[in-house]
Scaffold this motif. Structure first.
Motif, PDB file in Angstrom:
ATOM      1  N   THR A   8       0.833  -1.195   0.000  1.00  0.00           N
ATOM      2  CA  THR A   8       0.000   0.000   0.000  1.00  0.00           C
ATOM      3  C   THR A   8       0.874   1.254   0.000  1.00  0.00           C
ATOM      4  O   THR A   8       2.040   1.199   0.392  1.00  0.00           O
ATOM      5  CB  THR A   8      -0.941   0.013   1.231  1.00  0.00           C
ATOM      6  OG1 THR A   8      -1.779   1.164   1.175  1.00  0.00           O
ATOM      7  CG2 THR A   8      -0.156   0.007   2.529  1.00  0.00           C
ATOM      8  N   SER A   9       0.283   2.352  -0.401  1.00  0.00           N
ATOM      9  CA  SER A   9       0.984   3.635  -0.351  1.00  0.00           C
ATOM     10  C   SER A   9       0.558   4.440   0.880  1.00  0.00           C
ATOM     11  O   SER A   9       1.035   5.543   1.086  1.00  0.00           O
ATOM     12  CB  SER A   9       0.707   4.443  -1.620  1.00  0.00           C
ATOM     13  OG  SER A   9      -0.680   4.707  -1.729  1.00  0.00           O
ATOM     14  N   ARG A  10      -0.332   3.880   1.672  1.00  0.00           N
ATOM     15  CA  ARG A  10      -0.877   4.589   2.840  1.00  0.00           C
ATOM     16  C   ARG A  10      -0.494   3.847   4.119  1.00  0.00           C
ATOM     17  O   ARG A  10      -0.786   2.662   4.261  1.00  0.00           O
ATOM     18  CB  ARG A  10      -2.386   4.694   2.715  1.00  0.00           C
ATOM     19  CG  ARG A  10      -2.805   5.454   1.454  1.00  0.00           C
ATOM     20  CD  ARG A  10      -4.284   5.392   1.183  1.00  0.00           C
ATOM     21  NE  ARG A  10      -5.107   5.914   2.251  1.00  0.00           N
ATOM     22  CZ  ARG A  10      -5.443   7.190   2.401  1.00  0.00           C
ATOM     23  NH1 ARG A  10      -5.008   8.083   1.527  1.00  0.00           N
ATOM     24  NH2 ARG A  10      -6.209   7.583   3.383  1.00  0.00           N
ATOM     25  N   PRO A  12      -0.797   4.495   8.312  1.00  0.00           N
ATOM     26  CA  PRO A  12      -1.287   5.352   9.392  1.00  0.00           C
ATOM     27  C   PRO A  12      -0.162   5.840  10.305  1.00  0.00           C
ATOM     28  O   PRO A  12       0.818   5.141  10.552  1.00  0.00           O
ATOM     29  CB  PRO A  12      -2.253   4.445  10.163  1.00  0.00           C
ATOM     30  CG  PRO A  12      -2.649   3.386   9.185  1.00  0.00           C
ATOM     31  CD  PRO A  12      -1.449   3.187   8.314  1.00  0.00           C
ATOM     32  N   ASP A  52      -1.871  14.583   7.200  1.00  0.00           N
ATOM     33  CA  ASP A  52      -3.257  14.103   7.203  1.00  0.00           C
ATOM     34  C   ASP A  52      -3.390  12.724   7.864  1.00  0.00           C
ATOM     35  O   ASP A  52      -4.047  11.822   7.331  1.00  0.00           O
ATOM     36  CB  ASP A  52      -3.832  14.050   5.787  1.00  0.00           C
ATOM     37  CG  ASP A  52      -4.009  15.428   5.177  1.00  0.00           C
ATOM     38  OD1 ASP A  52      -4.177  16.401   5.937  1.00  0.00           O
ATOM     39  OD2 ASP A  52      -3.980  15.528   3.939  1.00  0.00           O
ATOM     40  N   LEU A  54      -1.409  10.357   8.021  1.00  0.00           N
ATOM     41  CA  LEU A  54      -0.686   9.295   7.327  1.00  0.00           C
ATOM     42  C   LEU A  54       0.798   9.628   7.324  1.00  0.00           C
ATOM     43  O   LEU A  54       1.186  10.800   7.331  1.00  0.00           O
ATOM     44  CB  LEU A  54      -1.176   9.150   5.882  1.00  0.00           C
ATOM     45  CG  LEU A  54      -2.616   8.699   5.705  1.00  0.00           C
ATOM     46  CD1 LEU A  54      -3.019   8.790   4.243  1.00  0.00           C
ATOM     47  CD2 LEU A  54      -2.810   7.289   6.229  1.00  0.00           C
ATOM     48  N   ARG A  56       4.509   9.819   5.661  1.00  0.00           N
ATOM     49  CA  ARG A  56       5.181  10.076   4.385  1.00  0.00           C
ATOM     50  C   ARG A  56       6.673  10.097   4.665  1.00  0.00           C
ATOM     51  O   ARG A  56       7.092  10.511   5.733  1.00  0.00           O
ATOM     52  CB  ARG A  56       4.799  11.465   3.873  1.00  0.00           C
ATOM     53  CG  ARG A  56       3.945  11.489   2.685  1.00  0.00           C
ATOM     54  CD  ARG A  56       3.726  12.917   2.199  1.00  0.00           C
ATOM     55  NE  ARG A  56       4.706  13.331   1.213  1.00  0.00           N
ATOM     56  CZ  ARG A  56       4.787  12.817   0.000  1.00  0.00           C
ATOM     57  NH1 ARG A  56       3.992  11.868  -0.370  1.00  0.00           N
ATOM     58  NH2 ARG A  56       5.674  13.255  -0.857  1.00  0.00           N
ATOM     59  N   GLN A  66       7.651   8.905  -3.837  1.00  0.00           N
ATOM     60  CA  GLN A  66       6.533   8.032  -3.524  1.00  0.00           C
ATOM     61  C   GLN A  66       7.015   6.907  -2.628  1.00  0.00           C
ATOM     62  O   GLN A  66       8.136   6.420  -2.782  1.00  0.00           O
ATOM     63  CB  GLN A  66       5.936   7.455  -4.804  1.00  0.00           C
ATOM     64  CG  GLN A  66       5.373   8.527  -5.714  1.00  0.00           C
ATOM     65  CD  GLN A  66       4.801   7.928  -6.975  1.00  0.00           C
ATOM     66  OE1 GLN A  66       3.928   7.078  -6.912  1.00  0.00           O
ATOM     67  NE2 GLN A  66       5.313   8.382  -8.115  1.00  0.00           N
TER      68      GLN A  66
END
Length: 148
Positions: A8-10, A12, A52, A54, A56, A66
């Motif tokens: 996934t790219s997300r 928490p 937000d 999440l 990064r 990315q």
């Protein structure tokens, strides 16, 4: 085991400590230390930030970095790949890390975390107009380009 790993790219924000452990304190770093230092010198130091709710990973002054994360069923990250579009035709993978338990010689090697992360980058490249290659900056002393 492979069906229990999600790419996934997300990620928490609650997993910040686990991601930092994976990126910055991974026992396997010693085997590629010189190349890792070269990549950091060229592109910058990775930094985990929250946006937000999440996570990064920012790398120096690069824009468009990315991140893809390999997660266990409980959401714990066991792999991370950082890449960016370096030109119209090429993605560059600047960091690729796998938890030692999920690496080639780890207890959960059958999860194929490394190959699944690379496969996800390849899928992303195929969906991106004009990209026809993926450059890997590891292992030490050389880079390798994968065609998509």
């Amino acid at each position: 085991m492979t069906d229990q790993i999600q790419i996934t790219s997300r990620l928490p924000a609650a997993h910040r400590a686990a991601l930092e452990q994976l990126l910055f304190f991974n026992a396997q770093q010693d085997s590629i230390r010189s190349r890792l230092e070269e990549v950091i010198e060229q592109y910058g130091v990775p930094q985990v930030v929250v946006h937000d709710e999440l996570l990064r990973v920012e790398v120096g002054d690069l824009t468009g970095v990315q991140g893809l994360y390999a997660l266990r069923a409980d959401g714990q990250p066991v792999g991370c790949a950082l890449f960016f579009r370096a030109s119209e035709s090429r993605f560059v993978v600047i960091h690729l890390v796998v938890d030692p338990d999920y690496a080639v010689r780890g207890a959960h090697a059958d999860a194929n975390v490394l190959m699944r992360l690379l496969g996800a980058i390849r899928q992303s490249a195929r969906r991106t107009r004009g990209v026809c290659g993926i450059e890997l900056l590891y292992p030490a002393g050389r880079s390798r380009t994968l065609t998509i």
